[in-house]
Design a protein around this motif. Structure first.
Motif, PDB file in Angstrom:
ATOM      1  N   PRO A   1       0.982 -20.961 134.588  1.00 54.45           N
ATOM      2  CA  PRO A   1       1.902 -20.735 135.709  1.00 54.45           C
ATOM      3  C   PRO A   1       3.175 -20.035 135.237  1.00 54.45           C
ATOM      4  CG  PRO A   1       2.017 -23.015 134.984  1.00 54.45           C
ATOM      5  CD  PRO A   1       0.900 -22.374 134.204  1.00 54.45           C
ATOM      6  N   LYS A   2       3.720 -19.234 136.122  1.00 54.76           N
ATOM      7  CA  LYS A   2       5.017 -18.595 135.829  1.00 54.76           C
ATOM      8  C   LYS A   2       6.115 -19.294 136.624  1.00 54.76           C
ATOM      9  CE  LYS A   2       4.185 -15.230 132.989  1.00 54.76           C
ATOM     10  NZ  LYS A   2       4.596 -15.568 131.639  1.00 54.76           N
TER      11      LYS A   2
ATOM     12  N   MET B   1       6.937 -26.015 127.272  1.00 56.03           N
ATOM     13  CA  MET B   1       5.516 -25.669 127.460  1.00 56.03           C
ATOM     14  C   MET B   1       5.385 -24.246 127.999  1.00 56.03           C
ATOM     15  SD  MET B   1       4.056 -29.060 129.343  1.00 56.03           S
ATOM     16  CE  MET B   1       4.543 -30.697 128.836  1.00 56.03           C
ATOM     17  N   LEU B   2       6.247 -23.904 128.982  1.00 61.36           N
ATOM     18  CA  LEU B   2       6.187 -22.545 129.551  1.00 61.36           C
ATOM     19  C   LEU B   2       6.547 -21.509 128.487  1.00 61.36           C
ATOM     20  CD1 LEU B   2       7.697 -22.976 133.148  1.00 61.36           C
ATOM     21  CD2 LEU B   2       5.307 -22.676 132.528  1.00 61.36           C
TER      22      LEU B   2
ATOM     23  N   GLY C   1       6.955 -17.922 128.712  1.00 62.72           N
ATOM     24  CA  GLY C   1       8.163 -18.165 129.526  1.00 62.72           C
ATOM     25  C   GLY C   1       7.857 -18.145 131.011  1.00 62.72           C
ATOM     26  N   GLY C   2       8.803 -18.658 131.788  1.00 63.28           N
ATOM     27  CA  GLY C   2       8.619 -18.722 133.239  1.00 63.28           C
ATOM     28  C   GLY C   2       9.896 -19.177 133.896  1.00 63.28           C
ATOM     29  N   ARG C   3       9.733 -19.819 135.048  1.00 67.28           N
ATOM     30  CA  ARG C   3      10.899 -20.288 135.799  1.00 67.28           C
ATOM     31  C   ARG C   3      10.571 -21.659 136.379  1.00 67.28           C
ATOM     32  NH1 ARG C   3      15.418 -18.448 138.940  1.00 67.28           N
ATOM     33  NH2 ARG C   3      15.656 -19.956 140.613  1.00 67.28           N
ATOM     34  N   ILE C   4      11.538 -22.587 136.307  1.00 68.99           N
ATOM     35  CA  ILE C   4      11.382 -23.909 136.922  1.00 68.99           C
ATOM     36  C   ILE C   4      12.517 -24.120 137.906  1.00 68.99           C
ATOM     37  CG2 ILE C   4      11.261 -26.409 136.555  1.00 68.99           C
ATOM     38  CD1 ILE C   4      10.421 -25.868 133.664  1.00 68.99           C
ATOM     39  N   ASP C   5      12.165 -24.471 139.137  1.00 71.05           N
ATOM     40  CA  ASP C   5      13.154 -24.934 140.119  1.00 71.05           C
ATOM     41  C   ASP C   5      12.929 -26.425 140.285  1.00 71.05           C
ATOM     42  OD1 ASP C   5      12.699 -21.904 141.009  1.00 71.05           O
ATOM     43  OD2 ASP C   5      14.687 -22.572 141.677  1.00 71.05           O
ATOM     44  N   SER C   6      13.907 -27.239 139.892  1.00 72.69           N
ATOM     45  CA  SER C   6      13.748 -28.693 139.941  1.00 72.69           C
ATOM     46  C   SER C   6      14.690 -29.286 140.986  1.00 72.69           C
ATOM     47  CB  SER C   6      14.034 -29.303 138.562  1.00 72.69           C
ATOM     48  OG  SER C   6      13.799 -30.691 138.605  1.00 72.69           O
ATOM     49  N   TYR C   7      14.128 -30.061 141.911  1.00 71.92           N
ATOM     50  CA  TYR C   7      14.882 -30.634 143.036  1.00 71.92           C
ATOM     51  C   TYR C   7      15.058 -32.134 142.832  1.00 71.92           C
ATOM     52  CZ  TYR C   7      13.783 -26.244 145.418  1.00 71.92           C
ATOM     53  OH  TYR C   7      13.678 -24.918 145.751  1.00 71.92           O
ATOM     54  N   ASP C   8      16.252 -32.632 143.097  1.00 70.53           N
ATOM     55  CA  ASP C   8      16.477 -34.078 143.042  1.00 70.53           C
ATOM     56  C   ASP C   8      17.513 -34.452 144.100  1.00 70.53           C
ATOM     57  OD1 ASP C   8      15.971 -36.375 140.535  1.00 70.53           O
ATOM     58  OD2 ASP C   8      17.453 -36.818 142.126  1.00 70.53           O
TER      59      ASP C   8
ATOM     60  N   ASP D   1      19.818 -29.261 128.953  1.00 71.38           N
ATOM     61  CA  ASP D   1      20.752 -28.603 128.021  1.00 71.38           C
ATOM     62  C   ASP D   1      20.563 -29.106 126.589  1.00 71.38           C
ATOM     63  OD1 ASP D   1      21.848 -27.005 129.890  1.00 71.38           O
ATOM     64  OD2 ASP D   1      23.547 -28.320 130.333  1.00 71.38           O
ATOM     65  N   GLU D   2      20.239 -30.393 126.464  1.00 71.56           N
ATOM     66  CA  GLU D   2      20.067 -30.954 125.107  1.00 71.56           C
ATOM     67  C   GLU D   2      18.796 -30.441 124.437  1.00 71.56           C
ATOM     68  OE1 GLU D   2      19.942 -35.190 124.415  1.00 71.56           O
ATOM     69  OE2 GLU D   2      21.871 -35.448 125.409  1.00 71.56           O
ATOM     70  N   ILE D   3      17.701 -30.415 125.212  1.00 74.17           N
ATOM     71  CA  ILE D   3      16.386 -30.164 124.609  1.00 74.17           C
ATOM     72  C   ILE D   3      15.972 -28.699 124.707  1.00 74.17           C
ATOM     73  CG2 ILE D   3      13.907 -30.696 124.817  1.00 74.17           C
ATOM     74  CD1 ILE D   3      14.664 -33.492 125.798  1.00 74.17           C
ATOM     75  N   ALA D   4      16.341 -28.065 125.814  1.00 72.13           N
ATOM     76  CA  ALA D   4      15.766 -26.741 126.078  1.00 72.13           C
ATOM     77  C   ALA D   4      16.838 -25.653 126.193  1.00 72.13           C
ATOM     78  CB  ALA D   4      14.930 -26.807 127.358  1.00 72.13           C
ATOM     79  N   GLN D   5      17.939 -25.854 125.467  1.00 63.57           N
ATOM     80  CA  GLN D   5      19.048 -24.903 125.555  1.00 63.57           C
ATOM     81  C   GLN D   5      18.629 -23.488 125.167  1.00 63.57           C
ATOM     82  OE1 GLN D   5      22.367 -25.943 123.070  1.00 63.57           O
ATOM     83  NE2 GLN D   5      23.766 -25.707 124.795  1.00 63.57           N
ATOM     84  N   GLN D   6      17.750 -23.426 124.145  1.00 67.55           N
ATOM     85  CA  GLN D   6      17.330 -22.106 123.632  1.00 67.55           C
ATOM     86  C   GLN D   6      16.124 -21.543 124.387  1.00 67.55           C
ATOM     87  OE1 GLN D   6      18.470 -21.463 119.847  1.00 67.55           O
ATOM     88  NE2 GLN D   6      20.050 -22.679 120.847  1.00 67.55           N
ATOM     89  N   SER D   7      15.657 -22.273 125.367  1.00 67.42           N
ATOM     90  CA  SER D   7      14.417 -21.873 126.038  1.00 67.42           C
ATOM     91  C   SER D   7      14.587 -20.554 126.773  1.00 67.42           C
ATOM     92  CB  SER D   7      14.024 -22.969 127.028  1.00 67.42           C
ATOM     93  OG  SER D   7      12.962 -22.541 127.836  1.00 67.42           O
ATOM     94  N   LYS D   8      13.531 -19.741 126.736  1.00 71.75           N
ATOM     95  CA  LYS D   8      13.585 -18.484 127.499  1.00 71.75           C
ATOM     96  C   LYS D   8      13.172 -18.696 128.942  1.00 71.75           C
ATOM     97  CE  LYS D   8       9.182 -17.094 125.496  1.00 71.75           C
ATOM     98  NZ  LYS D   8       8.619 -16.414 124.380  1.00 71.75           N
ATOM     99  N   THR D   9      12.662 -19.883 129.244  1.00 70.71           N
ATOM    100  CA  THR D   9      12.326 -20.224 130.627  1.00 70.71           C
ATOM    101  C   THR D   9      13.613 -20.493 131.402  1.00 70.71           C
ATOM    102  OG1 THR D   9      10.144 -21.060 130.084  1.00 70.71           O
ATOM    103  CG2 THR D   9      11.187 -21.999 132.040  1.00 70.71           C
TER     104      THR D   9
END
Ligand SMILES: C[S@@+](CC[C@H](N)C(=O)[O-])C[C@H]1O[C@@H](n2cnc3c(N)ncnc32)[C@H](O)[C@@H]1O
Length: 286
Positions: free
Chosen positions: A41-42, A61-62, A67-74, A92-100
């Motif tokens: 998935p993208k 994982m993406l 890479g991809g895009r995540i929209d997270s709703y809460d 921010d702690e875990i995926a700061q360097q992520s290209k997603t």
């Protein structure tokens, strides 16, 4: 099927995870990763972000598939286990360097997804892990499914919570699971062999997830899933009337009348609002 998680993801997860943080465990992550590695998935949508553990791990994982895009709703602004922290702080702690690209929509729910969704950018994969009180998982599923591409999966967390004695209201995932036609169901065991999940912290049980495959047409699956509205609702607080009206409008727009009728019948039966007639309802007052 064995799809291993990226090493960085495993390390970040194991360093932080504990059973009290309300997050996915190693079995759940293996199930989600199997879907991501297979379906590539993208565009991912998550309903229920909390600390951001699942969001951050899906981001890594993406990355592993380009890479991809995540929209997270809460619904919340702050993490319910530690309100001094913002919803999604672990991204921010875990995926700061992520290209997603991760966009966290605090104060928003599945009911909001369609309002801003660009039809040219269908959702490839949705992870639902918000309120587990029935019928929230059903509502979340029906609200997001129209924006998922045909063949895309909507994964659900906490199927087994109905067995937990301390969580008697959290029966929503099980209520939904029981309505899913076999042909649209993706079981945990079809993608993960729990005996082969290694190097990740887990709860004592596996099989806490399943997924629904979005068929090309919504009518058949909508009618099947909406049978769940006839089963006893377990919401601790009544769902606000303006939210009910917005859900009804989404159902009316995308599904046959039988789905709207089931929703309205469920409200009348179980919502302590007997006599409530939604402003735009199909049903005449009885
Ligand atoms: C179990 S936690 C999510 C855990 C997260 N997916 C993880 O694995 O790290 C559930 C979250 O859903 C949010 N929530 C509750 N009801 C909601 C609703 N109707 N819509 C969106 N989010 C909701 C809560 O604020 C909470 O942060």
């Amino acid at each position: 099927m064995a799809f291993d998680l990226p090493m960085r993801a495993k390390k970040s997860f194991n360093e932080r995870w504990n059973g009290g943080m309300g997050a996915v465990d190693g079995f759940d992550l293996t199930f989600i990763n199997a879907i991501i590695q297979r379906d590539k998935p993208k565009q991912v949508v998550e309903i229920g972000c909390a600390s951001g553990m699942s969001t951050a791990l899906m981001s890594l994982m993406l990355d592993s598939i380009g890479g991809g895009r995540i929209d997270s709703y809460d619904l919340a602004q702050n993490y319910y286990v530690d309100p001094s922290k913002k919803v999604g702080y672990l991204v921010d702690e875990i995926a700061q360097q992520s290209k997603t690209v991760v966009d966290i929509h605090r104060g928003h729910t599945a009911v909001d997804v369609g309002e801003s969704w660009d039809p040219a950018r269908p959702i490839d994969f949705c992870f639902i892990d918000a309120s587990h009180q029935h019928p929230w998982p059903l509502i979340d599923t029906l609200c997001v499914m129209p924006y998922v591409r045909p063949g895309g999966l909507l994964a659900q967390h906490d199927l087994m919570m109905y067995i937990d004695k301390t969580n008697k209201l959290a029966i929503g995932p099980k209520m939904l699971f029981d309505q899913v036609p076999q042909r649209d169901l993706v079981t945990f065991n079809s993608l993960v062999d729990p005996s082969k999940v290694e190097g990740l912290r887990t709860r004592k049980f596996a099989g806490n997830m399943f997924a629904i495959k979005r068929p090309p047409q919504l009518a058949r699956i909508g009618l099947a899933l909406s049978r769940g509205f006839y089963l006893p609702w377990s919401v601790a607080q009544p769902i606000p009337e303006d939210v009910l009206i917005r859900v009804e409008a989404i159902l009316r727009r995308h599904y046959p009348k039988g789905v709207v009728q089931a929703f309205n019948d469920g409200i009348e039966r179980y919502h302590g609002m007997s006599g409530l007639t939604l402003k735009h309802g199909y049903l005449p007052p009885s």
